[in-house]
Scaffold this motif. Structure first.
Motif, PDB file in Angstrom:
ATOM      1  N   VAL A  83       0.857  -1.193   0.000  1.00  0.00           N
ATOM      2  CA  VAL A  83       0.000   0.000   0.000  1.00  0.00           C
ATOM      3  C   VAL A  83       0.891   1.241   0.000  1.00  0.00           C
ATOM      4  O   VAL A  83       1.826   1.353   0.805  1.00  0.00           O
ATOM      5  CB  VAL A  83      -0.930   0.016   1.227  1.00  0.00           C
ATOM      6  CG1 VAL A  83      -1.771   1.294   1.255  1.00  0.00           C
ATOM      7  CG2 VAL A  83      -1.843  -1.204   1.212  1.00  0.00           C
ATOM      8  N   THR A  84       0.595   2.157  -0.907  1.00  0.00           N
ATOM      9  CA  THR A  84       1.381   3.379  -1.025  1.00  0.00           C
ATOM     10  C   THR A  84       0.560   4.585  -0.570  1.00  0.00           C
ATOM     11  O   THR A  84      -0.668   4.544  -0.539  1.00  0.00           O
ATOM     12  CB  THR A  84       1.849   3.594  -2.476  1.00  0.00           C
ATOM     13  OG1 THR A  84       0.695   3.779  -3.318  1.00  0.00           O
ATOM     14  CG2 THR A  84       2.646   2.394  -2.975  1.00  0.00           C
ATOM     15  N   SER A  85       1.261   5.644  -0.244  1.00  0.00           N
ATOM     16  CA  SER A  85       0.578   6.869   0.186  1.00  0.00           C
ATOM     17  C   SER A  85       1.459   8.072  -0.088  1.00  0.00           C
ATOM     18  O   SER A  85       2.696   7.991  -0.001  1.00  0.00           O
ATOM     19  CB  SER A  85       0.257   6.796   1.685  1.00  0.00           C
ATOM     20  OG  SER A  85      -0.328   8.009   2.134  1.00  0.00           O
ATOM     21  N   HIS A  99      -4.804  -5.010   8.634  1.00  0.00           N
ATOM     22  CA  HIS A  99      -5.725  -5.745   7.768  1.00  0.00           C
ATOM     23  C   HIS A  99      -5.002  -6.581   6.705  1.00  0.00           C
ATOM     24  O   HIS A  99      -5.637  -7.046   5.749  1.00  0.00           O
ATOM     25  CB  HIS A  99      -6.703  -4.788   7.108  1.00  0.00           C
ATOM     26  CG  HIS A  99      -7.693  -4.203   8.082  1.00  0.00           C
ATOM     27  ND1 HIS A  99      -8.714  -4.950   8.643  1.00  0.00           N
ATOM     28  CD2 HIS A  99      -7.797  -2.953   8.615  1.00  0.00           C
ATOM     29  CE1 HIS A  99      -9.411  -4.195   9.469  1.00  0.00           C
ATOM     30  NE2 HIS A  99      -8.882  -2.982   9.473  1.00  0.00           N
ATOM     31  N   GLY A 100      -3.717  -6.770   6.873  1.00  0.00           N
ATOM     32  CA  GLY A 100      -3.032  -7.752   6.034  1.00  0.00           C
ATOM     33  C   GLY A 100      -2.116  -7.246   4.953  1.00  0.00           C
ATOM     34  O   GLY A 100      -1.637  -8.035   4.126  1.00  0.00           O
ATOM     35  N   ALA A 101      -1.858  -5.940   4.908  1.00  0.00           N
ATOM     36  CA  ALA A 101      -0.888  -5.446   3.928  1.00  0.00           C
ATOM     37  C   ALA A 101       0.498  -5.983   4.279  1.00  0.00           C
ATOM     38  O   ALA A 101       0.840  -6.152   5.455  1.00  0.00           O
ATOM     39  CB  ALA A 101      -0.872  -3.923   3.907  1.00  0.00           C
ATOM     40  N   ALA A 102       1.287  -6.267   3.256  1.00  0.00           N
ATOM     41  CA  ALA A 102       2.637  -6.784   3.497  1.00  0.00           C
ATOM     42  C   ALA A 102       3.634  -5.654   3.720  1.00  0.00           C
ATOM     43  O   ALA A 102       4.650  -5.848   4.393  1.00  0.00           O
ATOM     44  CB  ALA A 102       3.086  -7.639   2.313  1.00  0.00           C
ATOM     45  N   TYR A 103       3.319  -4.459   3.153  1.00  0.00           N
ATOM     46  CA  TYR A 103       4.267  -3.343   3.279  1.00  0.00           C
ATOM     47  C   TYR A 103       3.557  -2.028   2.992  1.00  0.00           C
ATOM     48  O   TYR A 103       2.565  -1.988   2.266  1.00  0.00           O
ATOM     49  CB  TYR A 103       5.425  -3.528   2.293  1.00  0.00           C
ATOM     50  CG  TYR A 103       6.676  -2.762   2.663  1.00  0.00           C
ATOM     51  CD1 TYR A 103       7.453  -3.157   3.748  1.00  0.00           C
ATOM     52  CD2 TYR A 103       7.073  -1.652   1.931  1.00  0.00           C
ATOM     53  CE1 TYR A 103       8.603  -2.461   4.093  1.00  0.00           C
ATOM     54  CE2 TYR A 103       8.220  -0.951   2.271  1.00  0.00           C
ATOM     55  CZ  TYR A 103       8.966  -1.357   3.358  1.00  0.00           C
ATOM     56  OH  TYR A 103      10.103  -0.658   3.699  1.00  0.00           O
ATOM     57  N   PHE A 104       4.071  -0.964   3.592  1.00  0.00           N
ATOM     58  CA  PHE A 104       3.534   0.388   3.409  1.00  0.00           C
ATOM     59  C   PHE A 104       4.662   1.264   2.898  1.00  0.00           C
ATOM     60  O   PHE A 104       5.738   1.326   3.504  1.00  0.00           O
ATOM     61  CB  PHE A 104       3.006   0.913   4.751  1.00  0.00           C
ATOM     62  CG  PHE A 104       2.397   2.290   4.684  1.00  0.00           C
ATOM     63  CD1 PHE A 104       1.085   2.460   4.259  1.00  0.00           C
ATOM     64  CD2 PHE A 104       3.135   3.406   5.056  1.00  0.00           C
ATOM     65  CE1 PHE A 104       0.513   3.727   4.209  1.00  0.00           C
ATOM     66  CE2 PHE A 104       2.576   4.677   5.005  1.00  0.00           C
ATOM     67  CZ  PHE A 104       1.255   4.837   4.571  1.00  0.00           C
ATOM     68  N   MET A 105       4.448   1.944   1.758  1.00  0.00           N
ATOM     69  CA  MET A 105       5.500   2.759   1.143  1.00  0.00           C
ATOM     70  C   MET A 105       5.016   4.183   0.908  1.00  0.00           C
ATOM     71  O   MET A 105       3.882   4.399   0.470  1.00  0.00           O
ATOM     72  CB  MET A 105       5.941   2.168  -0.205  1.00  0.00           C
ATOM     73  CG  MET A 105       6.637   0.836  -0.107  1.00  0.00           C
ATOM     74  SD  MET A 105       7.271   0.260  -1.710  1.00  0.00           S
ATOM     75  CE  MET A 105       8.660   1.391  -1.954  1.00  0.00           C
ATOM     76  N   LEU A 106       5.892   5.122   1.183  1.00  0.00           N
ATOM     77  CA  LEU A 106       5.592   6.524   0.922  1.00  0.00           C
ATOM     78  C   LEU A 106       6.035   6.913  -0.482  1.00  0.00           C
ATOM     79  O   LEU A 106       7.106   6.527  -0.944  1.00  0.00           O
ATOM     80  CB  LEU A 106       6.295   7.414   1.945  1.00  0.00           C
ATOM     81  CG  LEU A 106       5.690   7.469   3.355  1.00  0.00           C
ATOM     82  CD1 LEU A 106       6.594   8.295   4.271  1.00  0.00           C
ATOM     83  CD2 LEU A 106       4.286   8.060   3.332  1.00  0.00           C
ATOM     84  N   LYS A 107       5.180   7.663  -1.170  1.00  0.00           N
ATOM     85  CA  LYS A 107       5.539   8.238  -2.471  1.00  0.00           C
ATOM     86  C   LYS A 107       6.234   9.579  -2.246  1.00  0.00           C
ATOM     87  O   LYS A 107       5.900  10.285  -1.285  1.00  0.00           O
ATOM     88  CB  LYS A 107       4.278   8.460  -3.320  1.00  0.00           C
ATOM     89  CG  LYS A 107       3.530   7.216  -3.723  1.00  0.00           C
ATOM     90  CD  LYS A 107       2.283   7.617  -4.514  1.00  0.00           C
ATOM     91  CE  LYS A 107       1.468   6.441  -4.969  1.00  0.00           C
ATOM     92  NZ  LYS A 107       0.244   6.840  -5.683  1.00  0.00           N
ATOM     93  N   PRO A 108       7.144   9.933  -3.122  1.00  0.00           N
ATOM     94  CA  PRO A 108       7.660   9.148  -4.246  1.00  0.00           C
ATOM     95  C   PRO A 108       8.719   8.149  -3.774  1.00  0.00           C
ATOM     96  O   PRO A 108       9.327   8.331  -2.721  1.00  0.00           O
ATOM     97  CB  PRO A 108       8.269  10.223  -5.152  1.00  0.00           C
ATOM     98  CG  PRO A 108       8.742  11.270  -4.199  1.00  0.00           C
ATOM     99  CD  PRO A 108       7.738  11.294  -3.080  1.00  0.00           C
ATOM    100  N   PHE A 109       8.950   7.122  -4.570  1.00  0.00           N
ATOM    101  CA  PHE A 109       9.990   6.141  -4.247  1.00  0.00           C
ATOM    102  C   PHE A 109      10.652   5.695  -5.546  1.00  0.00           C
ATOM    103  O   PHE A 109      10.082   5.818  -6.632  1.00  0.00           O
ATOM    104  CB  PHE A 109       9.401   4.946  -3.497  1.00  0.00           C
ATOM    105  CG  PHE A 109       8.186   4.345  -4.156  1.00  0.00           C
ATOM    106  CD1 PHE A 109       8.301   3.534  -5.282  1.00  0.00           C
ATOM    107  CD2 PHE A 109       6.915   4.592  -3.653  1.00  0.00           C
ATOM    108  CE1 PHE A 109       7.188   2.991  -5.882  1.00  0.00           C
ATOM    109  CE2 PHE A 109       5.791   4.049  -4.252  1.00  0.00           C
ATOM    110  CZ  PHE A 109       5.931   3.244  -5.374  1.00  0.00           C
ATOM    111  N   GLU A 110      11.845   5.165  -5.426  1.00  0.00           N
ATOM    112  CA  GLU A 110      12.550   4.630  -6.580  1.00  0.00           C
ATOM    113  C   GLU A 110      11.927   3.293  -6.967  1.00  0.00           C
ATOM    114  O   GLU A 110      11.616   2.479  -6.106  1.00  0.00           O
ATOM    115  CB  GLU A 110      14.034   4.431  -6.259  1.00  0.00           C
ATOM    116  CG  GLU A 110      14.802   5.713  -5.988  1.00  0.00           C
ATOM    117  CD  GLU A 110      14.954   6.555  -7.244  1.00  0.00           C
ATOM    118  OE1 GLU A 110      14.925   5.972  -8.361  1.00  0.00           O
ATOM    119  OE2 GLU A 110      15.098   7.781  -7.110  1.00  0.00           O
ATOM    120  N   VAL A 111      11.740   3.071  -8.261  1.00  0.00           N
ATOM    121  CA  VAL A 111      11.163   1.813  -8.717  1.00  0.00           C
ATOM    122  C   VAL A 111      12.069   0.644  -8.328  1.00  0.00           C
ATOM    123  O   VAL A 111      11.587  -0.455  -8.026  1.00  0.00           O
ATOM    124  CB  VAL A 111      10.933   1.828 -10.238  1.00  0.00           C
ATOM    125  CG1 VAL A 111      10.376   0.485 -10.717  1.00  0.00           C
ATOM    126  CG2 VAL A 111       9.970   2.940 -10.616  1.00  0.00           C
TER     127      VAL A 111
END
Length: 247
Positions: A83-85, A99-111
């Motif tokens: 899940v990104t934000s 609720h079961g997300a494997a990871y949380f990432m903040l935008k922007p991020f490197e591909v």
């Protein structure tokens, strides 16, 4: 997942983010497709296209990420969710992980960072799935009453695990399956064959008659002939694969 390309759904089809991200991931040898940033579209795609990984924003039209997570909790082969934000929120992060997300990432991020995270998560999931499968196979063999002290017990378990992953091995047990099992156990194909046959003999004559009768559909008072190595391996493989599909 390790033998085939990892299938990734990106819930964002904009040129600014989704398409560029997808194209870069494809250069890293992922199988990637994009869909609209719409929770209902994501759910439909998960049901029809069975991605290994879903990358979706916390905020989407119709259904947000948390609702998608809730509605996929029942899935047997549930994808891994990243899940990104665009904004940092410890509360949001806590909720999606709950609720079961494997990871949380903040935008922007490197591909490249996303690619590494996907590889890490899928690798851990594959290891966990294999561990669970080994446990299920072990429990079934023990239920029959096959003694764990026998080398054939361990060879049989390895053979079943290999054949579940590659069904073609069932049609070439002597020429392909036994040699692979032997290599993993530092043995010989002939010894693997003899040991499994001996373990089946011990199980059939000294094991749990009720469990054996139930599994092989025969009476405890009138047991049918004991299965050959190939027959028992094939039966166990079919049983475990069928149960996995039907769950």
């Amino acid at each position: 997942m390790q033998q085939n390309k990892i299938k990734v759904l990106i819930a964002e089809d904009s040129m600014e983010y989704g398409v560029i991200c997808a194209n870069k991931l494809r250069t890293e040898h992922f199988y990637v497709f994009t869909r609209r940033q719409d929770g209902r579209v994501v759910l439909d795609s998960i049901e029809k296209e069975h991605p290994d990984v879903v990358v979706m924003d916390a905020v989407m039209s119709n259904l947000d990420a948390i609702e998608v997570l809730k509605k996929t909790e029942h899935l047997q082969n549930r994808p891994l969710f990243i899940v990104t934000s665009s904004y940092e929120s410890s509360f949001l992060q806590c909720q999606v992980m709950k609720h079961g997300a494997a990871y949380f990432m903040l935008k922007p991020f490197e591909v490249s960072t996303l690619a590494n995270r996907i590889l890490s998560l899928t690798s851990k999931k594959a290891e966990k799935d294999e561990t669970q499968l080994i446990t299920v196979i072990t429990n079934k063999i023990r239920e029959f009453g096959m003694p764990a002290r026998l080398s054939g017990y361990h060879y049989l378990r390895t053979a079943v695990l290999l054949a579940i992953d590659d069904l073609s091995l069932l049609s070439s047990v002597t020429k392909r399956l036994y040699p692979i099992v032997a290599e993993k156990h530092n043995s010989t194909a002939a010894h693997v064959e003899r040991s499994i046959r001996h373990a089946i003999e011990v199980m059939w004559t000294q094991g749990n008659p009720d469990a054996i009768a139930s599994y092989f559909c025969c009476s405890t008072n009138r047991m049918r002939r004991k299965p050959t190595n190939s027959e028992l391996i094939a039966m166990l493989v079919d049983d475990f694969r069928t149960k996995s599909i039907m769950k």
